[in-house]
Design a protein around this motif. Structure first.
Motif, PDB file in Angstrom:
ATOM      1  N   SER A  48      34.992 -18.487  33.222  1.00  0.00           N
ATOM      2  CA  SER A  48      35.543 -17.901  31.997  1.00  0.00           C
ATOM      3  C   SER A  48      34.463 -17.782  30.933  1.00  0.00           C
ATOM      4  CB  SER A  48      36.689 -18.764  31.467  1.00  0.00           C
ATOM      5  OG  SER A  48      37.130 -18.282  30.201  1.00  0.00           O
ATOM      6  N   ASP A  49      34.498 -16.654  30.210  1.00  0.00           N
ATOM      7  CA  ASP A  49      33.543 -16.477  29.106  1.00  0.00           C
ATOM      8  C   ASP A  49      34.158 -16.860  27.763  1.00  0.00           C
ATOM      9  OD1 ASP A  49      35.278 -14.401  28.636  1.00  0.00           O
ATOM     10  OD2 ASP A  49      33.795 -12.806  28.870  1.00  0.00           O
ATOM     11  N   GLN A  50      35.360 -17.438  27.764  1.00  0.00           N
ATOM     12  CA  GLN A  50      35.993 -17.905  26.530  1.00  0.00           C
ATOM     13  C   GLN A  50      35.778 -19.407  26.404  1.00  0.00           C
ATOM     14  OE1 GLN A  50      37.539 -15.703  24.150  1.00  0.00           O
ATOM     15  NE2 GLN A  50      36.287 -14.430  25.510  1.00  0.00           N
ATOM     16  N   VAL A  51      34.851 -19.779  25.552  1.00  0.00           N
ATOM     17  CA  VAL A  51      34.458 -21.185  25.411  1.00  0.00           C
ATOM     18  C   VAL A  51      34.415 -21.547  23.934  1.00  0.00           C
ATOM     19  CG1 VAL A  51      33.137 -21.160  27.558  1.00  0.00           C
ATOM     20  CG2 VAL A  51      32.007 -20.566  25.398  1.00  0.00           C
ATOM     21  N   VAL A  52      34.229 -22.815  23.658  1.00  0.00           N
ATOM     22  CA  VAL A  52      34.125 -23.278  22.275  1.00  0.00           C
ATOM     23  C   VAL A  52      32.825 -22.762  21.674  1.00  0.00           C
ATOM     24  CG1 VAL A  52      33.938 -25.284  20.759  1.00  0.00           C
ATOM     25  CG2 VAL A  52      35.485 -25.348  22.737  1.00  0.00           C
ATOM     26  N   ILE A  53      32.953 -22.063  20.552  1.00  0.00           N
ATOM     27  CA  ILE A  53      31.756 -21.542  19.880  1.00  0.00           C
ATOM     28  C   ILE A  53      31.623 -22.055  18.451  1.00  0.00           C
ATOM     29  CG2 ILE A  53      31.623 -19.458  21.286  1.00  0.00           C
ATOM     30  CD1 ILE A  53      32.982 -17.928  19.020  1.00  0.00           C
ATOM     31  N   GLY A  54      32.607 -22.832  17.974  1.00  0.00           N
ATOM     32  CA  GLY A  54      32.506 -23.338  16.609  1.00  0.00           C
ATOM     33  C   GLY A  54      33.590 -24.341  16.292  1.00  0.00           C
ATOM     34  N   ASP A  55      33.348 -25.096  15.224  1.00  0.00           N
ATOM     35  CA  ASP A  55      34.290 -26.109  14.737  1.00  0.00           C
ATOM     36  C   ASP A  55      34.230 -26.074  13.213  1.00  0.00           C
ATOM     37  OD1 ASP A  55      35.741 -28.342  13.995  1.00  0.00           O
ATOM     38  OD2 ASP A  55      34.724 -29.721  15.359  1.00  0.00           O
ATOM     39  N   GLY A 100      35.521 -18.162  21.859  1.00  0.00           N
ATOM     40  CA  GLY A 100      35.058 -16.799  22.039  1.00  0.00           C
ATOM     41  C   GLY A 100      33.903 -16.762  23.017  1.00  0.00           C
ATOM     42  N   LYS A 101      33.157 -15.674  22.986  1.00  0.00           N
ATOM     43  CA  LYS A 101      31.992 -15.526  23.862  1.00  0.00           C
ATOM     44  C   LYS A 101      30.771 -16.179  23.216  1.00  0.00           C
ATOM     45  CE  LYS A 101      33.487 -11.151  25.956  1.00  0.00           C
ATOM     46  NZ  LYS A 101      33.169  -9.717  26.147  1.00  0.00           N
ATOM     47  N   LYS A 102      30.065 -16.933  24.028  1.00  0.00           N
ATOM     48  CA  LYS A 102      28.825 -17.561  23.575  1.00  0.00           C
ATOM     49  C   LYS A 102      27.665 -16.843  24.240  1.00  0.00           C
ATOM     50  CE  LYS A 102      26.338 -21.976  23.685  1.00  0.00           C
ATOM     51  NZ  LYS A 102      26.384 -23.389  24.158  1.00  0.00           N
ATOM     52  N   TRP A 103      26.872 -16.153  23.412  1.00  0.00           N
ATOM     53  CA  TRP A 103      25.770 -15.368  23.954  1.00  0.00           C
ATOM     54  C   TRP A 103      24.613 -16.279  24.372  1.00  0.00           C
ATOM     55  CZ3 TRP A 103      28.435 -11.449  24.808  1.00  0.00           C
ATOM     56  CH2 TRP A 103      29.175 -10.765  23.850  1.00  0.00           C
ATOM     57  N   LEU A 104      23.991 -15.953  25.509  1.00  0.00           N
ATOM     58  CA  LEU A 104      22.824 -16.701  25.967  1.00  0.00           C
ATOM     59  C   LEU A 104      21.643 -16.419  25.042  1.00  0.00           C
ATOM     60  CD1 LEU A 104      23.021 -16.197  29.855  1.00  0.00           C
ATOM     61  CD2 LEU A 104      24.071 -17.972  28.435  1.00  0.00           C
ATOM     62  N   ARG A 105      20.849 -17.494  24.732  1.00  0.00           N
ATOM     63  CA  ARG A 105      19.741 -17.345  23.781  1.00  0.00           C
ATOM     64  C   ARG A 105      18.372 -17.679  24.381  1.00  0.00           C
ATOM     65  NH1 ARG A 105      21.491 -16.932  18.422  1.00  0.00           N
ATOM     66  NH2 ARG A 105      19.340 -16.224  18.172  1.00  0.00           N
ATOM     67  N   ALA A 134      22.899  -4.908  25.365  1.00  0.00           N
ATOM     68  CA  ALA A 134      24.021  -5.770  25.006  1.00  0.00           C
ATOM     69  C   ALA A 134      23.696  -7.215  25.358  1.00  0.00           C
ATOM     70  CB  ALA A 134      25.290  -5.326  25.733  1.00  0.00           C
ATOM     71  N   PRO A 135      24.259  -8.176  24.657  1.00  0.00           N
ATOM     72  CA  PRO A 135      24.009  -9.585  24.965  1.00  0.00           C
ATOM     73  C   PRO A 135      24.754 -10.012  26.229  1.00  0.00           C
ATOM     74  CG  PRO A 135      25.623  -9.408  23.212  1.00  0.00           C
ATOM     75  CD  PRO A 135      25.146  -8.004  23.495  1.00  0.00           C
ATOM     76  N   VAL A 136      24.347 -11.157  26.773  1.00  0.00           N
ATOM     77  CA  VAL A 136      24.938 -11.693  27.996  1.00  0.00           C
ATOM     78  C   VAL A 136      25.729 -12.941  27.644  1.00  0.00           C
ATOM     79  CG1 VAL A 136      24.485 -12.611  30.299  1.00  0.00           C
ATOM     80  CG2 VAL A 136      23.061 -10.774  29.364  1.00  0.00           C
ATOM     81  N   ALA A 137      26.952 -13.039  28.108  1.00  0.00           N
ATOM     82  CA  ALA A 137      27.842 -14.140  27.752  1.00  0.00           C
ATOM     83  C   ALA A 137      27.695 -15.316  28.707  1.00  0.00           C
ATOM     84  CB  ALA A 137      29.293 -13.667  27.740  1.00  0.00           C
ATOM     85  N   PHE A 138      27.770 -16.504  28.159  1.00  0.00           N
ATOM     86  CA  PHE A 138      27.831 -17.742  28.941  1.00  0.00           C
ATOM     87  C   PHE A 138      29.185 -17.816  29.644  1.00  0.00           C
ATOM     88  CE2 PHE A 138      29.505 -22.056  29.102  1.00  0.00           C
ATOM     89  CZ  PHE A 138      28.503 -22.746  29.755  1.00  0.00           C
ATOM     90  N   LYS A 139      29.199 -18.368  30.850  1.00  0.00           N
ATOM     91  CA  LYS A 139      30.439 -18.586  31.568  1.00  0.00           C
ATOM     92  C   LYS A 139      30.518 -20.041  32.005  1.00  0.00           C
ATOM     93  CE  LYS A 139      31.078 -13.862  33.245  1.00  0.00           C
ATOM     94  NZ  LYS A 139      31.318 -12.987  34.427  1.00  0.00           N
ATOM     95  N   ASP A 140      31.723 -20.619  31.862  1.00  0.00           N
ATOM     96  CA  ASP A 140      31.898 -22.018  32.231  1.00  0.00           C
ATOM     97  C   ASP A 140      32.074 -22.163  33.737  1.00  0.00           C
ATOM     98  OD1 ASP A 140      34.511 -21.295  32.822  1.00  0.00           O
ATOM     99  OD2 ASP A 140      35.366 -22.194  31.002  1.00  0.00           O
ATOM    100  N   ALA A 141      32.346 -23.381  34.171  1.00  0.00           N
ATOM    101  CA  ALA A 141      32.434 -23.666  35.601  1.00  0.00           C
ATOM    102  C   ALA A 141      33.549 -22.891  36.277  1.00  0.00           C
ATOM    103  CB  ALA A 141      32.629 -25.165  35.824  1.00  0.00           C
ATOM    104  N   LYS A 142      34.562 -22.489  35.499  1.00  0.00           N
ATOM    105  CA  LYS A 142      35.669 -21.724  36.061  1.00  0.00           C
ATOM    106  C   LYS A 142      35.430 -20.221  35.994  1.00  0.00           C
ATOM    107  CE  LYS A 142      39.115 -25.271  34.900  1.00  0.00           C
ATOM    108  NZ  LYS A 142      40.371 -25.554  34.158  1.00  0.00           N
TER     109      LYS A 142
END
Length: 1023
Positions: A851-858, A801-806, A841-849
């Motif tokens: 995309s704002d859909q990244v690993v947010i939990g396990d 999902g989206k990982k918000w910047l902290r 609103a919060p700001v989402a992390f984006k990966d090198a590609k």
């Protein structure tokens, strides 16, 4: 004289006949080694099918029928729970003989015999693979609501969770890691008294259980072939074998108490509406509530009609809980009987619903026909009734979201003419309306009848050969009725024509099995056990449904009153067949080296027509190294290793073409697969067992498994497939590695005081090694709950999902202009220009590609654990079980949905410093983010739970005699019992023990009914 001679001659003639018909008798005592205390042990000659139970004074008498004592040597064995069995060889003669036994304490029950997955039973201390055993003594302190729930915290490698706390809901269980990619596809094979059962275990009374044997992986469950990659639970019910000959034993257990919510989540006690001078909320001439800014920091009134209410606490009250069980045991000669009847009720906490009622009756009979033949049968019948769907959560969720400042009894004011009016005031309206109207007025009846029956015949033509045949059947008849009367109000408050929906199901599973078992001792030290088995299985599932949306008569819930132009009828029938055979061979050399081999062939109608047969195998061995090494202080030591294969069968429809029908149009859906074969798991298992210092018994196990050819639905090109959209293929590989540890201790065992502790722990890591399609999201079973992601090379249970910047450091790492951003009072990065506005609103992390859909939990925990304690002081005993998980993420979907309606406590800002207060839209818009998965709702799901607690006092027969009721009872125990009493967790939701679809890979709290806290008083009386 002639008379005397004649009499003497007759006596001489009769004397051989008298000798021939004389009965050999073996008498003696059974006592404990050391203090000589008597033991009511079972003394048996197994090869002759003879046994006797010693008295309370330890005396026994074993009679051998006339003609069977011919001077042969036999082995006489004395057994009692908690002691090492002792065998002695004796020569049978037609005279009375004395044979005494002194039994050594076996506190860890290493000499108990495990029968599941073995050729012909094997003592625990010699097993070459893992089989966990839970006995009736472990289950009796706090009776579980189901056999699966009884395993929680007691078996290393077994994860048990009641993901939905509704009365009658079935717990989820997973043994070691996952074997497939289907949601809820890790349930083990269940066997009850030899019956392979395919239906709910919620109908089986845990108080009837003698033992549960748990095979956790393919190394052990290869015995069960293509249906056992998820492991096996084998349940044996009580059979009355420990009742003394000629006696009848009656025991009664009665438990009564109540259930309630264990933990409440914080609800919003503030709003952003304009207030009247008296503190009430202003309503204008149009019935609307003008806003007073964008921050919810005005408190709701505490008095008056519009006062603040916690609707959950207002309407969810303690529910009644009771359970009454009667057990009758009888033994006479070669006949054993045990029967029981149970009636229990779990009301739950939902208003206007009675909850679950269950009645069950059971009868088990074992009959020795002659010295070589015996017969056994088991019958269980139960009725389960419920007026709230065990898998539903709508009433619960709607109450959670209900506006806090209205009386749901008369939501439109005291003069509202409709009790529990479904229409709320315009300013309070939400998509769920008034949940109490449906709970009060909608009729729902769910009924399930269950019959389990088995019969087995054993014949021993010689002392080394046994022939067995058995039949088992499991029949489940289900029925449901949902009824809205004519005039039932819809969500707009308009009368409807009513509706009626009926459903029924007839489900039958049968299995027939034949065994040939040969056990022979060679060279005086090599025990060989050979078993050949043939198994035939059949399962038929039939269903019928009918519904109508226009009723022509008021108050008659019958299909005859349904308008024929507004009805629908559906039916289905499926049949599954399987035949299997296998040969197993076990060797036991010098009672310390054990080798076990097995080969099995399975055929199933669920396999594709081109791949009907599959093979499975096992090879395992163990070495009782302490028999050779003799290490001081070590009583028992064993090393073992095993490799085995087991399988999973495809679903019924997977090999066939399927079609969908919509508005009279037929569309192609799934393309069949004639080459579909079972998924095959290969597992390597290594174990170390050590018993030392006469106080500790430890086990360490490592298991590595890989499931190949796992089932996966593959999207298809419509052009290439002829219009079909998907096909189930053997296209995935899933692997898991598990460490398990268990420790049982008897720290002190005295006459008046004893204290024992048990510890279990396990850690599993699992991954998708092969995924025969592009990565994809997986829905966990509810609206917008597709927060999980399948990707080759990643672990199962990953949340995307989206990982918000902290932090501002993260802003810099993302290459953003730090001058434009700041961190707000909730710890999230936001645009400075939007801080404190309705668009914050919060700001989402984006990966090198990008995309704002990244690993947010396990969801995978660091480890799971269980901790039991038993303390006894004279007649007072205390038992406790604490279990839980360390780490592992949990997605709080309930909290996210509450943000939409402004109901969660964090949205109320009245108790925060004014400078830290955030706009309501920050939560209901920004963090809520349209129900899309994001990091704000990923929480640590670790917890420790006091799952079971019992404080009991045992009134002994001597004490009962002193108070003058010795004729009434042989034993009386009073207990106070608690279930789910306390939970230690940082999780902010109702209950961290949350799963979706009964799958531990999908830990998402989707506004599901939480587990209850239950407190009861219980009495046990025996006659």
């Amino acid at each position: 004289m002639r008379v005397l001679r004649s009499a003497a001659g007759i006596a001489l003639l009769l004397s051989p006949m008298a000798a021939a018909h004389a009965q050999a008798v073996i008498r003696g005592t059974v006592t404990t080694q050391g203090n000589g205390a008597p033991i009511p042990a079972t003394v048996a000659i197994q090869t002759m099918g003879l046994s006797s139970i010693a008295t309370e004074q330890g005396r026994y008498s074993l009679t051998i029928p006339a003609g069977r004592a011919t001077g042969q040597q036999v082995v006489v064995t004395a057994r009692f729970i908690g002691y090492t069995p002792l065998s002695k060889t004796i020569t049978l003669t037609n005279t009375a003989q004395t044979l005494d036994f002194e039994l050594k304490s076996d506190p860890f029950r290493l000499n108990e015999v495990v029968v599941t997955g073995t050729a012909d039973g094997q003592s625990v201390k010699k097993l070459p693979f893992s089989v966990a055993r839970v006995s009736s003594e472990q289950l009796s302190n706090v009776p579980a609501t189901s056999p699966v729930a009884a395993l929680a915290g007691k078996v290393a490698g077994a994860r048990v969770a009641l993901g939905v706390g509704n009365p009658g809901a079935a717990p989820a269980i997973r043994l070691r890691g996952s074997t497939n990619l289907g949601v809820g596809g890790s349930s083990p094979l269940i066997i009850v008294d030899g019956v392979i059962t395919r239906f709910s275990l919620a109908d089986i009374d845990a108080q009837d259980i003698e033992s549960i044997e748990v095979l956790k992986g393919a190394a052990a469950s290869a015995f069960y072939g293509s249906d056992a990659a998820n492991g096996v639970l084998s349940i044996t019910t009580k059979r009355g074998k420990d009742v003394k000959d000629g006696q009848t034993r009656v025991s009664v257990r009665s438990e009564f108490g109540s259930s309630g919510i264990n933990k409440w989540v914080p609800l919003n006690e503030f709003h952003n509406f304009t207030l009247n001078p008296d503190g009430s909320i202003l309503t204008n001439a149009n019935g609307a509530r003008p806003l007073d800014g964008i921050i919810a920091d005005n408190p709701y009134p505490t008095t008056g009609e519009g006062r603040y209410r916690n609707q959950l606490k207002e309407w969810l009250t303690g529910g009644e809980f009771y359970s009454n069980n009667v057990q009758v045991g009888y033994r006479r000669g070669g006949t054993n009987l045990n029967s029981s009847f149970t009636s229990d009720h779990n009301a739950g906490v939902i208003p206007f619903r009675s909850g679950q009622f269950r009645q069950s009756a059971r009868a088990n009979v074992d009959q020795q026909i002659n010295s070589k033949t015996d017969f056994g049968t088991s019958v269980t019948y139960s009725i389960n009734r419920n007026d709230y769907d065990p898998n539903d959560s709508q009433g619960w969720f709607a109450l959670l979201q209900a506006p806090p400042d209205i009386d749901l009894t008369r939501p439109n004011g005291a003069n509202d003419p409709i009790e529990f009016n479904p229409v709320l005031p315009s300013w309070a309206a939400n998509a769920r309306g008034n949940p109490l109207y449906g709970l009060k007025n909608q009729g729902l009846e769910i009924r399930r009848e269950r019959f389990l029956g088995s019969a087995n015949l054993r014949y021993r033509p010689t002392d080394w050969l046994r022939l067995e045949g058995s039949y088992g059947t499991d029949r489940s008849n289900t029925g449901s009725q949902s009824y809205n009367f004519k005039g039932f109000l819809n969500s707009s408050g308009l009368p409807t024509d009513g509706s009626l929906a009926l459903g029924s199901g007839v489900n039958v599973a049968e299995n027939i099995q034949g065994n040939v078992i040969a056990t022979k001792l060679f060279f005086g030290n090599l025990q060989s056990t050979t078993r050949a088995t043939y198994l035939l299985e059949k399962q038929t599932n039939s269903s019928l449904s009918a519904s109508g949306s226009v009723l022509t008569v008021v108050g008659v819930p019958d299909l005859d009153v349904v308008d024929p132009l507004n009805n629908a009828v559906g039916s289905s029938r499926t049949t599954r067949n399987a035949q299997n055979y296998f040969i197993s061979q076990a060797f036991d050399f010098k009672d310390k080296y054990v080798a076990d081999f097995l080969v099995r062939r399975d055929a199933s109608s669920l396999f594709g027509s081109a791949t009907r047969w599959a093979s499975f195998y096992r090879m395992s061995g163990s070495w009782r190294w302490n028999e050779d090494l003799k290490i001081p202080g070590v009583q028992e030591g064993r090393l073992r290793a095993s490799r085995g294969t087991a399988g999973l069968r495809p679903g019924f429809f997977d090999q066939y073409e399927t079609y969908s029908v919509s508005q009279g149009q037929i569309s192609k859906a799934q393309l069949g697969n004639k080459n579909l074969k079972p998924a095959t798991q290969t597992e390597d298992e290594y174990g170390l067992n050590v018993t030392f210092l006469d106080k500790f018994d430890a086990e360490l196990v490592y298991a590595a498994r890989k499931t190949e050819d796992a089932f996966l639905s593959i999207p298809l090109s419509l052009a290439q497939s002829g219009g079909f959209t998907s096909q189930v293929q053997n296209a995935a590989t899933v692997s898991a590695k598990t460490w398990e540890f268990s420790l049982q201790t008897r720290l002190y065992d005295g006459k008046d005081v004893s204290y024992s502790v048990g510890l279990t722990g396990d850690r599993t890591r699992q991954r998708i090694d092969k995924l025969g399609r592009a990565p994809f999201r997986v829905n966990a079973g509810g609206q917008s709950q597709n927060v999980f992601f399948y990707k080759e090379g990643e672990a199962l249970g990953i949340i995307y999902g989206k990982k918000w910047l902290r932090s501002m450091d993260e802003v810099a790492q993302q290459g953003l202009d730090a001058n434009l951003y700041t961190v707000n009072s909730d710890g999230y990065v936001v645009l400075k220009s939007r801080l404190g506005t309705g668009s914050e609103a919060p700001v989402a992390f984006k990966d090198a590609k990008g995309s704002d859909q990244v690993v947010i939990g396990d969801v995978n925990p660091d480890f799971s654990f269980g901790f039991t304690q038993n303390l006894r002081f004279k007649n007072l005993s205390v038992y406790a079980l604490i279990d839980g998980v360390k780490g592992g993420d949990l997605y709080n979907f309930t909290k996210q949905w509450m943000y939409q309606d402004g109901r969660h406590g964090t949205q109320g800002q009245g108790n925060r410093p004014e400078a830290d207060r955030r706009p309501l839209a920050w939560y209901s818009g920004g963090l809520y983010d349209g129900l899309n998965a994001n990091s704000h709702f990923v929480e640590n799901g670790g917890y420790a739970r006091l799952r079971e607690l019992s404080v009991a006092y045992q009134f002994t027969p001597n004490l009962l005699r002193k108070v003058g009721i010795s004729g009434l009872s042989n034993g009386f125990k009073f207990s106070v019992v608690g279930r789910n009493l306390l939970t230690w967790t940082n999780y902010t939701g109702f209950d961290p023990e949350a799963t979706s679809g009964g799958d531990f890979n999908f830990r998402i709290d989707g506004f599901r009914y939480p587990n209850f806290r239950t407190v009861t008083a219980m009495i046990d009386v025996s006659f």
